[in-house]
Design a protein around this motif. Structure first.
Motif, PDB file in Angstrom:
ATOM      1  N   VAL A 310      52.571 -10.709 -22.516  1.00  0.00           N
ATOM      2  CA  VAL A 310      51.828 -11.612 -21.632  1.00  0.00           C
ATOM      3  C   VAL A 310      50.382 -11.121 -21.558  1.00  0.00           C
ATOM      4  O   VAL A 310      50.135  -9.982 -21.158  1.00  0.00           O
ATOM      5  CB  VAL A 310      52.439 -11.642 -20.214  1.00  0.00           C
ATOM      6  CG1 VAL A 310      51.701 -12.654 -19.334  1.00  0.00           C
ATOM      7  CG2 VAL A 310      53.936 -11.958 -20.264  1.00  0.00           C
ATOM      8  N   LEU A 311      49.451 -11.976 -21.967  1.00  0.00           N
ATOM      9  CA  LEU A 311      48.029 -11.626 -21.932  1.00  0.00           C
ATOM     10  C   LEU A 311      47.444 -12.086 -20.595  1.00  0.00           C
ATOM     11  O   LEU A 311      47.471 -13.281 -20.275  1.00  0.00           O
ATOM     12  CB  LEU A 311      47.317 -12.296 -23.110  1.00  0.00           C
ATOM     13  CG  LEU A 311      45.801 -12.101 -23.243  1.00  0.00           C
ATOM     14  CD1 LEU A 311      45.400 -10.639 -23.168  1.00  0.00           C
ATOM     15  CD2 LEU A 311      45.305 -12.717 -24.550  1.00  0.00           C
ATOM     16  N   LEU A 312      46.943 -11.138 -19.818  1.00  0.00           N
ATOM     17  CA  LEU A 312      46.380 -11.444 -18.498  1.00  0.00           C
ATOM     18  C   LEU A 312      44.860 -11.544 -18.621  1.00  0.00           C
ATOM     19  O   LEU A 312      44.189 -10.558 -18.949  1.00  0.00           O
ATOM     20  CB  LEU A 312      46.762 -10.349 -17.495  1.00  0.00           C
ATOM     21  CG  LEU A 312      48.269 -10.098 -17.356  1.00  0.00           C
ATOM     22  CD1 LEU A 312      48.536  -8.929 -16.414  1.00  0.00           C
ATOM     23  CD2 LEU A 312      48.994 -11.361 -16.898  1.00  0.00           C
ATOM     24  N   PHE A 313      44.343 -12.731 -18.374  1.00  0.00           N
ATOM     25  CA  PHE A 313      42.897 -12.965 -18.482  1.00  0.00           C
ATOM     26  C   PHE A 313      42.230 -12.639 -17.141  1.00  0.00           C
ATOM     27  O   PHE A 313      42.018 -13.519 -16.296  1.00  0.00           O
ATOM     28  CB  PHE A 313      42.634 -14.420 -18.882  1.00  0.00           C
ATOM     29  CG  PHE A 313      43.009 -14.750 -20.300  1.00  0.00           C
ATOM     30  CD1 PHE A 313      42.112 -14.557 -21.346  1.00  0.00           C
ATOM     31  CD2 PHE A 313      44.274 -15.238 -20.598  1.00  0.00           C
ATOM     32  CE1 PHE A 313      42.462 -14.864 -22.661  1.00  0.00           C
ATOM     33  CE2 PHE A 313      44.628 -15.548 -21.910  1.00  0.00           C
ATOM     34  CZ  PHE A 313      43.725 -15.359 -22.945  1.00  0.00           C
ATOM     35  N   LEU A 314      41.907 -11.355 -16.956  1.00  0.00           N
ATOM     36  CA  LEU A 314      41.304 -10.885 -15.699  1.00  0.00           C
ATOM     37  C   LEU A 314      40.022 -11.666 -15.411  1.00  0.00           C
ATOM     38  O   LEU A 314      39.767 -12.096 -14.278  1.00  0.00           O
ATOM     39  CB  LEU A 314      40.987  -9.386 -15.793  1.00  0.00           C
ATOM     40  CG  LEU A 314      42.095  -8.472 -16.328  1.00  0.00           C
ATOM     41  CD1 LEU A 314      41.575  -7.035 -16.458  1.00  0.00           C
ATOM     42  CD2 LEU A 314      43.314  -8.509 -15.420  1.00  0.00           C
ATOM     43  N   ALA A 315      39.212 -11.851 -16.451  1.00  0.00           N
ATOM     44  CA  ALA A 315      37.915 -12.512 -16.283  1.00  0.00           C
ATOM     45  C   ALA A 315      38.061 -13.993 -15.947  1.00  0.00           C
ATOM     46  O   ALA A 315      37.187 -14.575 -15.301  1.00  0.00           O
ATOM     47  CB  ALA A 315      37.070 -12.338 -17.550  1.00  0.00           C
ATOM     48  N   ALA A 316      39.169 -14.612 -16.387  1.00  0.00           N
ATOM     49  CA  ALA A 316      39.420 -16.016 -16.034  1.00  0.00           C
ATOM     50  C   ALA A 316      39.865 -16.114 -14.576  1.00  0.00           C
ATOM     51  O   ALA A 316      39.464 -17.039 -13.864  1.00  0.00           O
ATOM     52  CB  ALA A 316      40.463 -16.613 -16.967  1.00  0.00           C
ATOM     53  N   ALA A 317      40.682 -15.164 -14.133  1.00  0.00           N
ATOM     54  CA  ALA A 317      41.092 -15.117 -12.725  1.00  0.00           C
ATOM     55  C   ALA A 317      39.867 -14.984 -11.825  1.00  0.00           C
ATOM     56  O   ALA A 317      39.821 -15.546 -10.722  1.00  0.00           O
ATOM     57  CB  ALA A 317      42.042 -13.940 -12.496  1.00  0.00           C
ATOM     58  N   ASN A 318      38.865 -14.253 -12.313  1.00  0.00           N
ATOM     59  CA  ASN A 318      37.641 -14.008 -11.546  1.00  0.00           C
ATOM     60  C   ASN A 318      36.793 -15.254 -11.348  1.00  0.00           C
ATOM     61  O   ASN A 318      35.857 -15.248 -10.550  1.00  0.00           O
ATOM     62  CB  ASN A 318      36.767 -12.970 -12.257  1.00  0.00           C
ATOM     63  CG  ASN A 318      37.343 -11.573 -12.188  1.00  0.00           C
ATOM     64  OD1 ASN A 318      38.298 -11.333 -11.455  1.00  0.00           O
ATOM     65  ND2 ASN A 318      36.753 -10.663 -12.946  1.00  0.00           N
ATOM     66  N   ARG A 319      37.074 -16.296 -12.134  1.00  0.00           N
ATOM     67  CA  ARG A 319      36.302 -17.543 -12.002  1.00  0.00           C
ATOM     68  C   ARG A 319      37.232 -18.733 -11.730  1.00  0.00           C
ATOM     69  O   ARG A 319      36.884 -19.875 -12.018  1.00  0.00           O
ATOM     70  CB  ARG A 319      35.472 -17.800 -13.269  1.00  0.00           C
ATOM     71  CG  ARG A 319      34.314 -16.825 -13.451  1.00  0.00           C
ATOM     72  CD  ARG A 319      33.598 -17.128 -14.756  1.00  0.00           C
ATOM     73  NE  ARG A 319      32.440 -16.274 -14.986  1.00  0.00           N
ATOM     74  CZ  ARG A 319      31.257 -16.719 -15.399  1.00  0.00           C
ATOM     75  NH1 ARG A 319      31.061 -18.006 -15.606  1.00  0.00           N
ATOM     76  NH2 ARG A 319      30.264 -15.877 -15.599  1.00  0.00           N
ATOM     77  N   ASP A 320      38.392 -18.449 -11.183  1.00  0.00           N
ATOM     78  CA  ASP A 320      39.345 -19.525 -10.876  1.00  0.00           C
ATOM     79  C   ASP A 320      38.890 -20.264  -9.620  1.00  0.00           C
ATOM     80  O   ASP A 320      38.849 -19.681  -8.536  1.00  0.00           O
ATOM     81  CB  ASP A 320      40.736 -18.909 -10.660  1.00  0.00           C
ATOM     82  CG  ASP A 320      41.799 -19.963 -10.412  1.00  0.00           C
ATOM     83  OD1 ASP A 320      41.454 -21.158 -10.272  1.00  0.00           O
ATOM     84  OD2 ASP A 320      42.982 -19.586 -10.366  1.00  0.00           O
ATOM     85  N   PRO A 321      38.572 -21.570  -9.732  1.00  0.00           N
ATOM     86  CA  PRO A 321      38.114 -22.322  -8.552  1.00  0.00           C
ATOM     87  C   PRO A 321      39.191 -22.438  -7.471  1.00  0.00           C
ATOM     88  O   PRO A 321      38.876 -22.753  -6.332  1.00  0.00           O
ATOM     89  CB  PRO A 321      37.735 -23.699  -9.108  1.00  0.00           C
ATOM     90  CG  PRO A 321      38.399 -23.799 -10.429  1.00  0.00           C
ATOM     91  CD  PRO A 321      38.593 -22.410 -10.945  1.00  0.00           C
ATOM     92  N   ARG A 322      40.465 -22.160  -7.847  1.00  0.00           N
ATOM     93  CA  ARG A 322      41.521 -22.146  -6.815  1.00  0.00           C
ATOM     94  C   ARG A 322      41.336 -20.961  -5.865  1.00  0.00           C
ATOM     95  O   ARG A 322      41.885 -20.953  -4.761  1.00  0.00           O
ATOM     96  CB  ARG A 322      42.909 -22.029  -7.479  1.00  0.00           C
ATOM     97  CG  ARG A 322      43.291 -23.229  -8.326  1.00  0.00           C
ATOM     98  CD  ARG A 322      44.389 -22.875  -9.331  1.00  0.00           C
ATOM     99  NE  ARG A 322      44.514 -23.926 -10.351  1.00  0.00           N
ATOM    100  CZ  ARG A 322      43.680 -24.056 -11.378  1.00  0.00           C
ATOM    101  NH1 ARG A 322      42.679 -23.204 -11.562  1.00  0.00           N
ATOM    102  NH2 ARG A 322      43.831 -25.045 -12.227  1.00  0.00           N
ATOM    103  N   ARG A 323      40.618 -19.937  -6.316  1.00  0.00           N
ATOM    104  CA  ARG A 323      40.439 -18.720  -5.526  1.00  0.00           C
ATOM    105  C   ARG A 323      39.011 -18.555  -5.009  1.00  0.00           C
ATOM    106  O   ARG A 323      38.790 -17.996  -3.934  1.00  0.00           O
ATOM    107  CB  ARG A 323      40.835 -17.499  -6.380  1.00  0.00           C
ATOM    108  CG  ARG A 323      40.462 -16.127  -5.820  1.00  0.00           C
ATOM    109  CD  ARG A 323      41.170 -15.824  -4.510  1.00  0.00           C
ATOM    110  NE  ARG A 323      40.836 -14.478  -4.019  1.00  0.00           N
ATOM    111  CZ  ARG A 323      39.710 -14.154  -3.391  1.00  0.00           C
ATOM    112  NH1 ARG A 323      38.778 -15.087  -3.188  1.00  0.00           N
ATOM    113  NH2 ARG A 323      39.494 -12.916  -2.974  1.00  0.00           N
ATOM    114  N   TRP A 324      38.033 -19.029  -5.795  1.00  0.00           N
ATOM    115  CA  TRP A 324      36.626 -18.745  -5.478  1.00  0.00           C
ATOM    116  C   TRP A 324      35.853 -20.024  -5.224  1.00  0.00           C
ATOM    117  O   TRP A 324      36.035 -21.016  -5.928  1.00  0.00           O
ATOM    118  CB  TRP A 324      35.955 -17.983  -6.637  1.00  0.00           C
ATOM    119  CG  TRP A 324      36.710 -16.777  -7.074  1.00  0.00           C
ATOM    120  CD1 TRP A 324      37.615 -16.711  -8.101  1.00  0.00           C
ATOM    121  CD2 TRP A 324      36.651 -15.465  -6.513  1.00  0.00           C
ATOM    122  NE1 TRP A 324      38.113 -15.438  -8.212  1.00  0.00           N
ATOM    123  CE2 TRP A 324      37.550 -14.645  -7.253  1.00  0.00           C
ATOM    124  CE3 TRP A 324      35.921 -14.883  -5.469  1.00  0.00           C
ATOM    125  CZ2 TRP A 324      37.736 -13.292  -6.979  1.00  0.00           C
ATOM    126  CZ3 TRP A 324      36.109 -13.540  -5.201  1.00  0.00           C
ATOM    127  CH2 TRP A 324      37.000 -12.756  -5.942  1.00  0.00           C
TER     128      TRP A 324
END
Ligand code: OVM
Length: 400
Positions: A310-324
């Motif tokens: 499973v590849l975890l895209f840390l940088a994508a999580a950092n720009r997720d509009p659901r969170r930020w």
């Protein structure tokens, strides 16, 4: 491939280690977040997670998402690793619990705070020299030069050959991806670089007052074997340089591109700590890590099989509009903690106090002396299978 995983999955043909993707990952991150909580990356036969919630959940569930099979694309249970696995990064409890305890103690914020004066003095001396020059390369002359001085000094290794640390970091972080052109190029001089690194990991090679020898003190107290202590010094030398080089470089890049944000910082230097977290969120130096499933599971209605990468895209999580809120805006006043760049859970970055101390020292010194940064040419990217950052950043500074 496990048949369980063929049901109901969202498939993409995207290659997250291609030059096109690595040069500009953000539109691809958006497409993967939109595709669903978990997507099948057909090119490699792996899963990908790009939303904040799922990345965070995976990082906090080490029982289901293990590290012992490697945190790169390669599955250590199926192919031999390129080097003996790290006994902290590429390990699960109970081994991880024991090694992590030692490094958590040595790298605790209180223990690292004793380095503050030295780090600040070195940063001010370097910034003085650069301010006098007016024009310099933000990468070679600052983002590389500073960690290459203060970190090996702190660990307690000799001056000669320190450039090997950059070559080794390049090997290590490219090795988490596929065996592509970036990996092959990084490995071109692997033998001598690896030999140099390993020669610095023994008790005899370490200064009596550094962080490295403190690992060997844990041998004397029975927590580690002598071999394990050497392997943990190797972890310092693997993880401690490139991460901070790319982080400081990305911070300079942000302040050159968003001069109004540099002005905000100079007016209120107490924002420096927060601003570095925003840099880590916005231009994550560490973009991705893998985990491997330890059993069949279901994520958002999608079935994943046992033993799958499973590849975890840390940088994508950092720009997720659901969170930020407005994730595409670089805002040093934002509450950016909660970004995934240091990971989270039992493997969350053990060296983060050192990284923060380096950034506070460098940007504290810059805030005192530098009124503005100006690009004198196009910054050049340095592509890496894990890290995002620059090869060169030509700058001219206005001295305050
Ligand atoms: C290690 C290691 C290497 C690279 C990165 C890292 C982000 C650790 O050898 O333990 O942590």
């Amino acid at each position: 491939m496990n048949m369980d995983s063929t049901v109901d999955r969202l498939v993409t043909g995207i290659d997250p280690f291609s030059h096109a993707f690595l040069s500009d990952p953000y539109p691809h991150h958006e497409a993967m977040r939109a595709a669903g909580p978990v997507v099948w990356l057909d090119h490699y036969g792996i899963w990908g997670m790009a939303r904040h919630q799922e990345v965070r959940d995976a990082l906090t569930d080490w029982q289901t998402y293990c590290s012992g099979a490697g945190v790169g694309l390669s599955d250590f249970r199926k192919e031999p690793p390129w080097r003996p696995p790290s006994i902290i990064l590429e390990a699960d409890p109970p081994l991880h619990t024991r090694t992590r305890a030692v490094l958590t103690r040595i790298l605790s914020p209180a223990a690292i705070n004793v380095l503050r004066e030295t780090f600040a003095r070195e940063a001010e001396a370097l910034v003085d020299r650069l301010a006098e020059r007016r024009e310099f390369d933000g990468i070679a002359d600052l983002a590389e030069a500073y960690p290459l001085k203060v970190f090996p000094d702190a660990v307690g290794i000799s001056e000669e050959g320190r450039e090997n640390l950059l070559s080794y970091g390049n090997m290590v972080f490219n090795s988490f991806g596929p065996r592509n052109d970036l990996f092959e190029k990084a490995m071109a001089n692997a033998g001598p670089v690896r030999d140099w690194i390993m020669s610095k990991c023994s008790r005899a090679a370490l200064a009596p007052d550094g962080l490295g020898i403190q690992i060997f003190a844990a041998v004397d107290s029975g927590e580690l074997t002598e071999l394990e202590a050497g392997m943990l010094v190797r972890s310092f030398l693997s993880a401690g340089i490139d991460t901070t080089v790319y982080g400081l470089g990305n911070a300079l890049y942000c302040f050159a591109n968003y001069p109004e944000q540099w002005a905000v910082l100079r007016e209120n230097p107490s924002l420096i700590r927060l601003a570095f977290e925003e840099v880590l969120r916005f231009e994550a130096p560490v973009q991705t890590f893998f985990r491997t499933t330890t059993k069949a599971i279901e994520v958002g209605g999608v079935k994943l099989g046992d033993g799958e990468k499973v590849l975890l895209f840390l940088a994508a999580a950092n720009r997720d509009p659901r969170r930020w809120d407005k994730p595409e805006i670089f805002d040093v006043k934002r509450r950016a903690t909660g970004h995934m760049t240091f990971g989270t859970g039992i493997h969350g970055c053990v060296g983060q106090a050192v990284a923060r101390l380096e950034s506070e020292a460098v940007f504290g010194a810059l805030a005192k002396r530098i009124a503005a940064f100006e690009l004198t040419g196009e910054p050049k990217r340095r592509l890496n299978n894990t890290l995002r950052g620059l090869d060169s950043l030509p700058l001219r500074v206005t001295v305050a």
